[in-house]
Design a protein around this motif. Sequence first.
Motif, PDB file in Angstrom:
ATOM      1  N   ASN A 101     -48.131 -72.961  23.248  1.00 11.97           N
ATOM      2  CA  ASN A 101     -49.585 -73.013  23.148  1.00 11.97           C
ATOM      3  C   ASN A 101     -50.114 -74.436  23.021  1.00 11.97           C
ATOM      4  N   VAL A 102     -49.388 -75.310  22.315  1.00  7.52           N
ATOM      5  CA  VAL A 102     -49.809 -76.713  22.234  1.00  7.52           C
ATOM      6  C   VAL A 102     -49.732 -77.362  23.611  1.00  7.52           C
ATOM      7  N   CYS A 103     -48.662 -77.101  24.348  1.00  6.82           N
ATOM      8  CA  CYS A 103     -48.538 -77.679  25.691  1.00  6.82           C
ATOM      9  C   CYS A 103     -49.598 -77.123  26.639  1.00  6.82           C
ATOM     10  N   ASP A 104     -49.915 -75.839  26.496  1.00  8.23           N
ATOM     11  CA  ASP A 104     -50.995 -75.259  27.315  1.00  8.23           C
ATOM     12  C   ASP A 104     -52.331 -75.904  26.984  1.00  8.23           C
ATOM     13  N   PHE A 105     -52.569 -76.165  25.706  1.00  2.00           N
ATOM     14  CA  PHE A 105     -53.802 -76.840  25.292  1.00  2.00           C
ATOM     15  C   PHE A 105     -53.871 -78.230  25.924  1.00  2.00           C
ATOM     16  N   ALA A 106     -52.763 -78.954  25.928  1.00  2.54           N
ATOM     17  CA  ALA A 106     -52.732 -80.287  26.534  1.00  2.54           C
ATOM     18  C   ALA A 106     -53.009 -80.201  28.035  1.00  2.54           C
ATOM     19  N   ARG A 107     -52.422 -79.216  28.696  1.00  2.00           N
ATOM     20  CA  ARG A 107     -52.672 -79.033  30.126  1.00  2.00           C
ATOM     21  C   ARG A 107     -54.163 -78.789  30.396  1.00  2.00           C
ATOM     22  N   LYS A 108     -54.734 -77.914  29.616  1.00  2.00           N
ATOM     23  CA  LYS A 108     -56.132 -77.510  29.807  1.00  2.00           C
ATOM     24  C   LYS A 108     -57.086 -78.688  29.687  1.00  2.00           C
ATOM     25  N   HIS A 109     -56.773 -79.621  28.784  1.00  2.00           N
ATOM     26  CA  HIS A 109     -57.698 -80.721  28.505  1.00  2.00           C
ATOM     27  C   HIS A 109     -57.260 -82.058  29.115  1.00  2.00           C
ATOM     28  N   GLY A 110     -56.223 -82.041  29.915  1.00  2.00           N
ATOM     29  CA  GLY A 110     -55.797 -83.274  30.568  1.00  2.00           C
ATOM     30  C   GLY A 110     -55.221 -84.305  29.611  1.00  2.00           C
ATOM     31  N   ILE A 111     -54.670 -83.851  28.498  1.00  2.00           N
ATOM     32  CA  ILE A 111     -54.037 -84.752  27.529  1.00  2.00           C
ATOM     33  C   ILE A 111     -52.638 -85.099  28.022  1.00  2.00           C
ATOM     34  N   GLU A 112     -52.301 -86.384  28.004  1.00  2.00           N
ATOM     35  CA  GLU A 112     -51.066 -86.824  28.651  1.00  2.00           C
ATOM     36  C   GLU A 112     -50.017 -87.387  27.695  1.00  2.00           C
ATOM     37  N   ASN A 113     -50.264 -87.323  26.403  1.00  2.00           N
ATOM     38  CA  ASN A 113     -49.325 -87.879  25.437  1.00  2.00           C
ATOM     39  C   ASN A 113     -49.135 -86.940  24.257  1.00  2.00           C
ATOM     40  N   ILE A 114     -47.871 -86.607  23.988  1.00  2.00           N
ATOM     41  CA  ILE A 114     -47.537 -85.742  22.862  1.00  2.00           C
ATOM     42  C   ILE A 114     -46.374 -86.358  22.086  1.00  2.00           C
ATOM     43  N   ARG A 164     -46.419 -88.418  28.983  1.00  2.00           N
ATOM     44  CA  ARG A 164     -45.423 -89.094  28.154  1.00  2.00           C
ATOM     45  C   ARG A 164     -45.150 -88.247  26.912  1.00  2.00           C
ATOM     46  N   LEU A 165     -43.886 -88.206  26.552  1.00  2.00           N
ATOM     47  CA  LEU A 165     -43.454 -87.367  25.442  1.00  2.00           C
ATOM     48  C   LEU A 165     -42.515 -88.149  24.530  1.00  2.00           C
ATOM     49  N   SER A 166     -42.784 -88.090  23.236  1.00  2.00           N
ATOM     50  CA  SER A 166     -41.912 -88.702  22.235  1.00  2.00           C
ATOM     51  C   SER A 166     -41.376 -87.589  21.333  1.00  2.00           C
ATOM     52  N   ILE A 167     -40.055 -87.425  21.306  1.00  2.00           N
ATOM     53  CA  ILE A 167     -39.417 -86.414  20.470  1.00  2.00           C
ATOM     54  C   ILE A 167     -38.644 -87.126  19.369  1.00  2.00           C
ATOM     55  N   VAL A 168     -38.872 -86.720  18.123  1.00  2.00           N
ATOM     56  CA  VAL A 168     -38.107 -87.272  17.010  1.00  2.00           C
ATOM     57  C   VAL A 168     -37.308 -86.150  16.354  1.00  2.00           C
ATOM     58  N   ARG A 169     -36.084 -86.497  15.967  1.00  2.00           N
ATOM     59  CA  ARG A 169     -35.231 -85.578  15.222  1.00  2.00           C
ATOM     60  C   ARG A 169     -34.970 -86.194  13.846  1.00  2.00           C
ATOM     61  N   PRO A 170     -35.840 -85.929  12.889  1.00  2.00           N
ATOM     62  CA  PRO A 170     -35.675 -86.546  11.565  1.00  2.00           C
ATOM     63  C   PRO A 170     -34.592 -85.851  10.745  1.00  2.00           C
ATOM     64  N   GLY A 171     -33.947 -86.651   9.891  1.00  2.00           N
ATOM     65  CA  GLY A 171     -33.110 -86.075   8.860  1.00  2.00           C
ATOM     66  C   GLY A 171     -34.005 -85.584   7.735  1.00  2.00           C
ATOM     67  N   ILE A 172     -33.519 -85.621   6.510  1.00  2.00           N
ATOM     68  CA  ILE A 172     -34.351 -85.237   5.364  1.00  2.00           C
ATOM     69  C   ILE A 172     -35.511 -86.216   5.259  1.00  2.00           C
ATOM     70  N   VAL A 173     -36.731 -85.719   5.316  1.00  2.00           N
ATOM     71  CA  VAL A 173     -37.916 -86.567   5.205  1.00  2.00           C
ATOM     72  C   VAL A 173     -38.413 -86.480   3.762  1.00  2.00           C
ATOM     73  N   PHE A 174     -38.543 -87.627   3.127  1.00  2.00           N
ATOM     74  CA  PHE A 174     -38.923 -87.616   1.713  1.00  2.00           C
ATOM     75  C   PHE A 174     -40.121 -88.522   1.467  1.00  2.00           C
ATOM     76  N   GLY A 175     -40.807 -88.267   0.357  1.00  2.00           N
ATOM     77  CA  GLY A 175     -41.975 -89.039  -0.022  1.00  2.00           C
ATOM     78  C   GLY A 175     -42.943 -88.161  -0.799  1.00  2.00           C
TER      79      GLY A 175
END
Length: 329
Positions: A101-114, A164-175
């Motif tokens: 659904n997020v990718c469909d939303f990006a398609r619908k609105h011409g958003i090119e970066n996720i 353009r797509l940026s994928i992150v694979r975080p370990g334990i995220v703390f803060g």
Amino acid sequence: MQFNQFIIFGGCGFIGTHTANLLREKHPNAKIYIADLLADESKSAETNGTIDYQRVDVRNSIEMSGEFGKDTLIFNFAAIHRTPGHPDHAYFETNIRGAENVCDFARKHGIENIVFTSSIAPYGAAEDLKSEDTLPTPNTPYGISKLVAEKIHREWAAENETRRLSIVRPGIVFGTGEHGNMTRLYKGLKSHKFAYAGRKDTIKACIYVKDLARVMLAMAENEQADKIQLHNCCYYPSFTIEQIANTMLKATGLKRHIPYIPKKPMMVAATACGLLGGLGLGICPARVKKLMVSTNINGKKLSENYPLSYTLEEAFRDWYKDCGEKELV
């Protein structure tokens, strides 16, 4: 690459909140949309129009008010992630359907970066060192759902050469606001209820949430980067549970002797604690088993391309400072 608008799906969560704080600091004139099932829409009036809170359930087709386009960057953090803790179908329903659904939303609105936050869970539970080139072999519903979600985002990016797509694979995220593994570790240390479970050399890949937020924004804004970026997000090299615990003690001024309990007695104690509700620390056999398995993730690529700003001790000290130097919460 500069953006004038940001949409944070899952923006009310731990990582989303810190990302919104970073965006307000780095891009004070940009419009930020917090899209979350828990969003309080009345809070929009408190921000002078700079932050727009909209209640969005990513499991359904996404409709949002606003004008979006090529100057918009999407952060997709919306997910069910705590494991164990949810029925199997919930991970697939939210994490896979949400990605669609997020990718469909990006398609619908011409958003090119996720920017998409995946997880190290797609690698599966094993002691071997895992790099971005390691074949994913997820062995939990959460890990499977995250790997499928990565593929859905990759398909979206492949449809148009300008995406353009940026994928992150975080370990334990703390803060601040984590309420997860590191918070439980601190509470256990402070109350003398933490012990090394079966071993001291278990590797636990981790990253400070402020560093993660900064890295994700830097990846999206890097015009020289590859069309699709994938980075493990953790310290390089990763730390053992003993190193993490000792560093936390030092950063927070606690002085504790941490006992070591062999595996069998530890599991018996965890079972008893589980029957008593975890003694307020979330202790149960499944979580103790996780403590005994390394998350041995290679963060070398990240350290070369997007070096972290905080050492582990500096991160704990900064977190402690944000909590008034009273505790870690």
